[in-house]
Design a protein around this motif. Structure first.
Motif, mmCIF file in Angstrom:
data_model
loop_
_atom_site.group_PDB
_atom_site.id
_atom_site.type_symbol
_atom_site.label_atom_id
_atom_site.label_comp_id
_atom_site.label_asym_id
_atom_site.label_seq_id
_atom_site.Cartn_x
_atom_site.Cartn_y
_atom_site.Cartn_z
ATOM 1 N N MET A 1 0.846 -1.192 0.000
ATOM 2 C CA MET A 1 0.000 0.000 0.000
ATOM 3 C C MET A 1 0.883 1.244 0.000
ATOM 4 O O MET A 1 1.867 1.318 0.722
ATOM 5 N N ARG A 2 0.521 2.220 -0.820
ATOM 6 C CA ARG A 2 1.228 3.500 -0.839
ATOM 7 C C ARG A 2 0.496 4.466 0.095
ATOM 8 O O ARG A 2 -0.668 4.803 -0.125
ATOM 9 N N ILE A 3 1.210 4.915 1.129
ATOM 10 C CA ILE A 3 0.663 5.860 2.093
ATOM 11 C C ILE A 3 1.289 7.218 1.824
ATOM 12 O O ILE A 3 2.500 7.391 1.957
ATOM 13 N N ASN A 4 0.467 8.179 1.440
ATOM 14 C CA ASN A 4 0.943 9.536 1.205
ATOM 15 C C ASN A 4 0.701 10.361 2.464
ATOM 16 O O ASN A 4 -0.413 10.392 2.990
ATOM 17 N N ILE A 5 1.758 11.000 2.935
ATOM 18 C CA ILE A 5 1.699 11.796 4.165
ATOM 19 C C ILE A 5 1.905 13.262 3.811
ATOM 20 O O ILE A 5 2.888 13.625 3.162
ATOM 21 N N LEU A 6 0.965 14.098 4.234
ATOM 22 C CA LEU A 6 1.080 15.538 4.036
ATOM 23 C C LEU A 6 1.571 16.145 5.353
ATOM 24 O O LEU A 6 0.851 16.148 6.353
ATOM 25 N N GLN A 7 2.796 16.627 5.346
ATOM 26 C CA GLN A 7 3.396 17.226 6.536
ATOM 27 C C GLN A 7 3.415 18.741 6.355
ATOM 28 O O GLN A 7 3.781 19.236 5.288
ATOM 29 N N HIS A 8 3.061 19.488 7.412
ATOM 30 C CA HIS A 8 2.822 20.921 7.253
ATOM 31 C C HIS A 8 3.762 21.818 8.032
ATOM 32 O O HIS A 8 3.624 23.043 7.986
ATOM 33 N N THR A 9 4.674 21.232 8.748
ATOM 34 C CA THR A 9 5.706 21.985 9.460
ATOM 35 C C THR A 9 6.828 21.006 9.782
ATOM 36 O O THR A 9 6.565 19.816 9.971
ATOM 37 N N PRO A 10 8.082 21.442 9.817
ATOM 38 C CA PRO A 10 9.170 20.484 10.013
ATOM 39 C C PRO A 10 9.104 19.720 11.330
ATOM 40 O O PRO A 10 9.585 18.587 11.406
ATOM 41 N N ASN A 11 8.510 20.310 12.372
ATOM 42 C CA ASN A 11 8.577 19.685 13.691
ATOM 43 C C ASN A 11 7.336 18.866 14.042
ATOM 44 O O ASN A 11 7.149 18.506 15.196
ATOM 45 N N GLU A 12 6.482 18.561 13.071
ATOM 46 C CA GLU A 12 5.336 17.686 13.321
ATOM 47 C C GLU A 12 5.312 16.596 12.250
ATOM 48 O O GLU A 12 4.602 16.684 11.253
ATOM 49 N N GLY A 13 6.127 15.556 12.497
ATOM 50 C CA GLY A 13 6.245 14.458 11.554
ATOM 51 C C GLY A 13 5.297 13.314 11.869
ATOM 52 O O GLY A 13 4.458 13.402 12.771
ATOM 53 N N PRO A 14 5.431 12.204 11.149
ATOM 54 C CA PRO A 14 4.484 11.097 11.272
ATOM 55 C C PRO A 14 4.617 10.266 12.533
ATOM 56 O O PRO A 14 3.703 9.521 12.887
ATOM 57 N N GLY A 15 5.758 10.336 13.222
ATOM 58 C CA GLY A 15 5.903 9.607 14.482
ATOM 59 C C GLY A 15 5.575 8.136 14.353
ATOM 60 O O GLY A 15 6.104 7.430 13.487
ATOM 61 N N SER A 16 4.659 7.658 15.198
ATOM 62 C CA SER A 16 4.336 6.230 15.223
ATOM 63 C C SER A 16 3.590 5.766 13.981
ATOM 64 O O SER A 16 3.494 4.556 13.735
ATOM 65 N N ILE A 17 3.081 6.689 13.177
ATOM 66 C CA ILE A 17 2.449 6.298 11.913
ATOM 67 C C ILE A 17 3.489 5.642 11.007
ATOM 68 O O ILE A 17 3.208 4.657 10.317
ATOM 69 N N ARG A 18 4.693 6.160 11.034
ATOM 70 C CA ARG A 18 5.787 5.545 10.277
ATOM 71 C C ARG A 18 6.059 4.124 10.793
ATOM 72 O O ARG A 18 6.283 3.199 10.002
ATOM 73 N N ASN A 19 6.018 3.953 12.114
ATOM 74 C CA ASN A 19 6.246 2.626 12.695
ATOM 75 C C ASN A 19 5.196 1.635 12.213
ATOM 76 O O ASN A 19 5.503 0.479 11.910
ATOM 77 N N TRP A 20 3.953 2.081 12.160
ATOM 78 C CA TRP A 20 2.864 1.217 11.690
ATOM 79 C C TRP A 20 3.093 0.820 10.228
ATOM 80 O O TRP A 20 2.957 -0.359 9.866
ATOM 81 N N ALA A 21 3.439 1.795 9.404
ATOM 82 C CA ALA A 21 3.662 1.513 7.977
ATOM 83 C C ALA A 21 4.806 0.523 7.796
ATOM 84 O O ALA A 21 4.716 -0.419 6.987
ATOM 85 N N GLU A 22 5.885 0.711 8.543
ATOM 86 C CA GLU A 22 7.030 -0.196 8.426
ATOM 87 C C GLU A 22 6.688 -1.597 8.930
ATOM 88 O O GLU A 22 7.130 -2.597 8.352
ATOM 89 N N LYS A 23 5.889 -1.684 9.979
ATOM 90 C CA LYS A 23 5.501 -2.994 10.517
ATOM 91 C C LYS A 23 4.786 -3.834 9.471
ATOM 92 O O LYS A 23 4.998 -5.053 9.379
ATOM 93 N N TYR A 24 3.946 -3.193 8.668
ATOM 94 C CA TYR A 24 3.138 -3.942 7.701
ATOM 95 C C TYR A 24 3.676 -3.861 6.272
ATOM 96 O O TYR A 24 3.018 -4.307 5.335
ATOM 97 N N GLY A 25 4.859 -3.300 6.117
ATOM 98 C CA GLY A 25 5.499 -3.293 4.808
ATOM 99 C C GLY A 25 4.922 -2.308 3.813
ATOM 100 O O GLY A 25 5.081 -2.487 2.597
ATOM 101 N N HIS A 26 4.281 -1.249 4.298
ATOM 102 C CA HIS A 26 3.735 -0.229 3.407
ATOM 103 C C HIS A 26 4.812 0.807 3.071
ATOM 104 O O HIS A 26 5.705 1.080 3.880
#
Length: 225
Positions: free
Chosen positions: A1-26
Protein backbone atom coordinates in the motif's frame (compact mmCIF):
# COMPACT_ATOMS: atom_id res chain seq x y z
CA UNK A 1 0.00 0.00 0.00
CA UNK A 2 1.23 3.50 -0.84
CA UNK A 3 0.66 5.86 2.09
CA UNK A 4 0.94 9.54 1.20
CA UNK A 5 1.70 11.80 4.17
CA UNK A 6 1.08 15.54 4.04
CA UNK A 7 3.40 17.23 6.54
CA UNK A 8 2.82 20.92 7.25
CA UNK A 9 5.71 21.99 9.46
CA UNK A 10 9.17 20.48 10.01
CA UNK A 11 8.58 19.68 13.69
CA UNK A 12 5.34 17.69 13.32
CA UNK A 13 6.25 14.46 11.55
CA UNK A 14 4.48 11.10 11.27
CA UNK A 15 5.90 9.61 14.48
CA UNK A 16 4.34 6.23 15.22
CA UNK A 17 2.45 6.30 11.91
CA UNK A 18 5.79 5.55 10.28
CA UNK A 19 6.25 2.63 12.70
CA UNK A 20 2.86 1.22 11.69
CA UNK A 21 3.66 1.51 7.98
CA UNK A 22 7.03 -0.20 8.43
CA UNK A 23 5.50 -2.99 10.52
CA UNK A 24 3.14 -3.94 7.70
CA UNK A 25 5.50 -3.29 4.81
CA UNK A 26 3.73 -0.23 3.41
CA UNK A 27 5.62 2.45 1.49
CA UNK A 28 5.33 6.03 2.69
CA UNK A 29 5.78 9.18 0.63
CA UNK A 30 6.06 12.42 2.60
CA UNK A 31 4.97 15.68 0.96
CA UNK A 32 5.70 19.19 2.26
CA UNK A 33 3.23 21.43 0.37
CA UNK A 34 3.88 24.45 2.64
CA UNK A 35 7.50 24.50 1.46
CA UNK A 36 7.76 22.94 -1.98
CA UNK A 37 5.34 24.99 -4.08
CA UNK A 38 2.23 23.11 -3.02
CA UNK A 39 3.35 19.74 -4.40
CA UNK A 40 0.70 17.11 -3.61
CA UNK A 41 0.05 13.52 -4.68
CA UNK A 42 -2.79 12.68 -7.01
CA UNK A 43 -5.78 10.62 -5.96
CA UNK A 44 -4.63 7.83 -8.30
CA UNK A 45 -1.31 7.66 -6.42
CA UNK A 46 -2.98 7.34 -3.01
CA UNK A 47 -3.98 4.16 -1.18
CA UNK A 48 -4.12 5.98 2.18
CA UNK A 49 -3.74 9.66 3.01
CA UNK A 50 -2.30 10.97 6.29
CA UNK A 51 -2.79 14.71 6.93
CA UNK A 52 -0.63 15.98 9.77
CA UNK A 53 -0.83 19.10 11.95
CA UNK A 54 0.64 22.53 11.43
CA UNK A 55 0.58 26.16 12.58
CA UNK A 56 -1.65 27.33 9.75
CA UNK A 57 -5.46 27.40 9.65
CA UNK A 58 -7.77 25.87 7.05
CA UNK A 59 -9.29 29.36 6.92
CA UNK A 60 -6.03 30.85 5.60
CA UNK A 61 -6.29 31.91 1.96
CA UNK A 62 -3.38 29.94 0.53
CA UNK A 63 -3.64 28.12 -2.78
CA UNK A 64 -2.04 24.90 -1.55
CA UNK A 65 -4.46 24.67 1.41
CA UNK A 66 -7.42 24.83 -0.96
CA UNK A 67 -5.80 22.34 -3.36
CA UNK A 68 -5.17 19.99 -0.46
CA UNK A 69 -8.90 20.07 0.35
CA UNK A 70 -9.69 19.30 -3.29
CA UNK A 71 -7.56 16.16 -2.96
CA UNK A 72 -9.32 15.25 0.29
CA UNK A 73 -12.72 15.66 -1.35
CA UNK A 74 -11.73 13.41 -4.25
CA UNK A 75 -10.48 10.74 -1.86
CA UNK A 76 -13.69 11.00 0.18
CA UNK A 77 -15.63 10.35 -3.02
CA UNK A 78 -13.46 7.28 -3.68
CA UNK A 79 -13.77 6.00 -0.07
CA UNK A 80 -9.98 5.97 0.36
CA UNK A 81 -8.73 5.61 3.97
CA UNK A 82 -7.69 8.90 5.56
CA UNK A 83 -6.37 10.00 8.92
CA UNK A 84 -6.06 13.64 9.96
CA UNK A 85 -4.37 15.07 13.05
CA UNK A 86 -5.19 18.60 14.27
CA UNK A 87 -4.90 20.83 11.15
CA UNK A 88 -5.36 17.64 9.10
CA UNK A 89 -8.66 16.80 10.79
CA UNK A 90 -9.79 20.40 10.37
CA UNK A 91 -8.99 20.17 6.65
CA UNK A 92 -11.17 17.07 6.30
CA UNK A 93 -14.09 18.76 8.07
CA UNK A 94 -13.76 21.93 6.01
CA UNK A 95 -13.49 19.91 2.77
CA UNK A 96 -16.88 18.44 3.70
CA UNK A 97 -18.35 21.91 4.14
CA UNK A 98 -18.12 22.22 7.94
CA UNK A 99 -16.72 25.09 9.95
CA UNK A 100 -13.35 25.46 11.62
CA UNK A 101 -13.57 28.06 14.39
CA UNK A 102 -11.78 29.36 17.47
CA UNK A 103 -11.83 26.83 20.28
CA UNK A 104 -13.52 27.77 23.55
CA UNK A 105 -10.22 26.83 25.21
CA UNK A 106 -6.60 26.85 24.05
CA UNK A 107 -5.43 23.30 24.71
CA UNK A 108 -1.65 22.89 24.72
CA UNK A 109 0.02 20.08 26.63
CA UNK A 110 -0.93 16.68 27.98
CA UNK A 111 -4.57 16.03 28.91
CA UNK A 112 -7.05 13.16 28.84
CA UNK A 113 -9.46 12.32 26.04
CA UNK A 114 -12.36 9.90 26.23
CA UNK A 115 -13.86 7.67 23.50
CA UNK A 116 -17.50 8.48 22.76
CA UNK A 117 -18.30 5.38 20.70
CA UNK A 118 -17.33 1.72 20.43
CA UNK A 119 -17.21 1.80 16.63
CA UNK A 120 -13.45 1.24 16.88
CA UNK A 121 -13.44 -1.62 19.38
CA UNK A 122 -11.32 -2.04 22.49
CA UNK A 123 -10.17 1.54 22.90
CA UNK A 124 -9.20 2.42 26.49
CA UNK A 125 -11.82 4.41 28.42
CA UNK A 126 -9.29 7.21 28.91
CA UNK A 127 -6.12 8.19 27.08
CA UNK A 128 -3.68 11.02 27.73
CA UNK A 129 -2.91 12.80 24.46
CA UNK A 130 -0.77 15.73 23.36
CA UNK A 131 -2.87 18.79 22.53
CA UNK A 132 -1.47 21.68 20.48
CA UNK A 133 -4.35 23.77 19.17
CA UNK A 134 -6.69 26.72 19.59
CA UNK A 135 -9.08 26.03 16.70
CA UNK A 136 -11.65 23.25 16.44
CA UNK A 137 -13.71 21.56 13.75
CA UNK A 138 -17.44 21.15 13.54
CA UNK A 139 -18.33 17.43 13.57
CA UNK A 140 -19.68 16.52 10.12
CA UNK A 141 -23.30 15.38 10.27
CA UNK A 142 -22.28 12.31 8.27
CA UNK A 143 -19.70 11.40 10.91
CA UNK A 144 -19.77 10.03 14.45
CA UNK A 145 -18.19 11.74 17.46
CA UNK A 146 -15.14 9.66 18.37
CA UNK A 147 -13.38 11.52 21.23
CA UNK A 148 -14.06 14.36 23.64
CA UNK A 149 -11.91 16.09 26.26
CA UNK A 150 -12.91 17.73 29.53
CA UNK A 151 -12.88 21.18 27.93
CA UNK A 152 -13.79 20.56 24.28
CA UNK A 153 -16.46 18.16 23.04
CA UNK A 154 -15.38 17.93 19.40
CA UNK A 155 -12.05 16.14 19.67
CA UNK A 156 -12.44 13.42 17.06
CA UNK A 157 -14.74 11.94 14.44
CA UNK A 158 -15.05 8.78 12.38
CA UNK A 159 -16.68 8.62 8.95
CA UNK A 160 -17.80 5.59 6.93
CA UNK A 161 -15.27 3.27 8.63
CA UNK A 162 -12.61 4.87 6.42
CA UNK A 163 -11.84 8.32 7.81
CA UNK A 164 -10.72 9.43 11.27
CA UNK A 165 -9.94 12.99 12.30
CA UNK A 166 -8.46 13.88 15.70
CA UNK A 167 -8.01 17.38 17.09
CA UNK A 168 -5.13 16.16 19.27
CA UNK A 169 -2.08 13.95 18.71
CA UNK A 170 -1.54 10.25 19.36
CA UNK A 171 1.28 9.95 16.82
CA UNK A 172 4.21 11.78 18.52
CA UNK A 173 6.86 9.73 20.27
CA UNK A 174 9.38 11.02 22.81
CA UNK A 175 11.76 12.43 20.19
CA UNK A 176 8.86 14.05 18.34
CA UNK A 177 7.62 15.77 21.50
CA UNK A 178 11.09 17.16 22.11
CA UNK A 179 11.20 18.49 18.57
CA UNK A 180 7.77 20.11 18.86
CA UNK A 181 8.54 21.79 22.18
CA UNK A 182 12.09 22.81 21.22
CA UNK A 183 10.81 24.74 18.23
CA UNK A 184 7.38 25.92 19.41
CA UNK A 185 7.68 26.39 23.18
CA UNK A 186 6.28 29.93 22.95
CA UNK A 187 2.90 28.48 21.94
CA UNK A 188 2.49 26.96 25.40
CA UNK A 189 1.66 30.40 26.84
CA UNK A 190 -2.01 30.81 27.69
CA UNK A 191 -2.97 27.15 27.75
CA UNK A 192 -5.82 26.13 30.04
CA UNK A 193 -3.69 23.23 31.28
CA UNK A 194 -1.19 25.61 32.95
CA UNK A 195 1.69 23.41 31.81
CA UNK A 196 5.12 24.77 31.04
CA UNK A 197 7.33 23.58 28.21
CA UNK A 198 9.38 21.73 30.83
CA UNK A 199 6.25 20.04 32.18
CA UNK A 200 5.39 18.81 28.69
CA UNK A 201 8.92 17.56 28.02
CA UNK A 202 9.09 15.74 31.33
CA UNK A 203 5.87 13.80 30.68
CA UNK A 204 6.64 10.42 29.08
CA UNK A 205 4.55 9.53 26.03
CA UNK A 206 2.02 6.91 27.19
CA UNK A 207 2.64 3.54 25.54
CA UNK A 208 -1.10 3.31 24.89
CA UNK A 209 -0.85 6.15 22.37
CA UNK A 210 1.09 4.15 19.78
CA UNK A 211 -1.13 1.14 20.41
CA UNK A 212 -4.22 3.28 19.82
CA UNK A 213 -2.70 4.86 16.72
CA UNK A 214 -2.12 1.36 15.36
CA UNK A 215 -5.73 0.39 16.19
CA UNK A 216 -7.09 3.39 14.31
CA UNK A 217 -4.93 2.77 11.23
CA UNK A 218 -5.76 -0.94 11.25
CA UNK A 219 -9.45 -0.08 11.42
CA UNK A 220 -9.60 2.43 8.55
CA UNK A 221 -7.39 0.23 6.35
CA UNK A 222 -9.29 -3.00 7.10
CA UNK A 223 -6.01 -4.47 8.27
CA UNK A 224 -6.36 -7.75 10.16
CA UNK A 225 -3.63 -7.72 12.79
Amino acid sequence: MRINILQHTPNEGPGSIRNWAEKYGHKIYVYHPYQFNGILPTADQTDMLIILGGPMSPNDHLIWIAEERNLIQELLNRNIPMFGACFGAQQIAKAMGYAVTKSPAKEVGWAPVYPQTTTIPNLPNKLVALHWHEEIFEIPKEAELLFSSDAVKNQGFILNHRVVGLQFHFEPQDNDVREIVTNDAAYVKGTIFNQTATDILNTPVPKENQETMFQILNYISNNKD
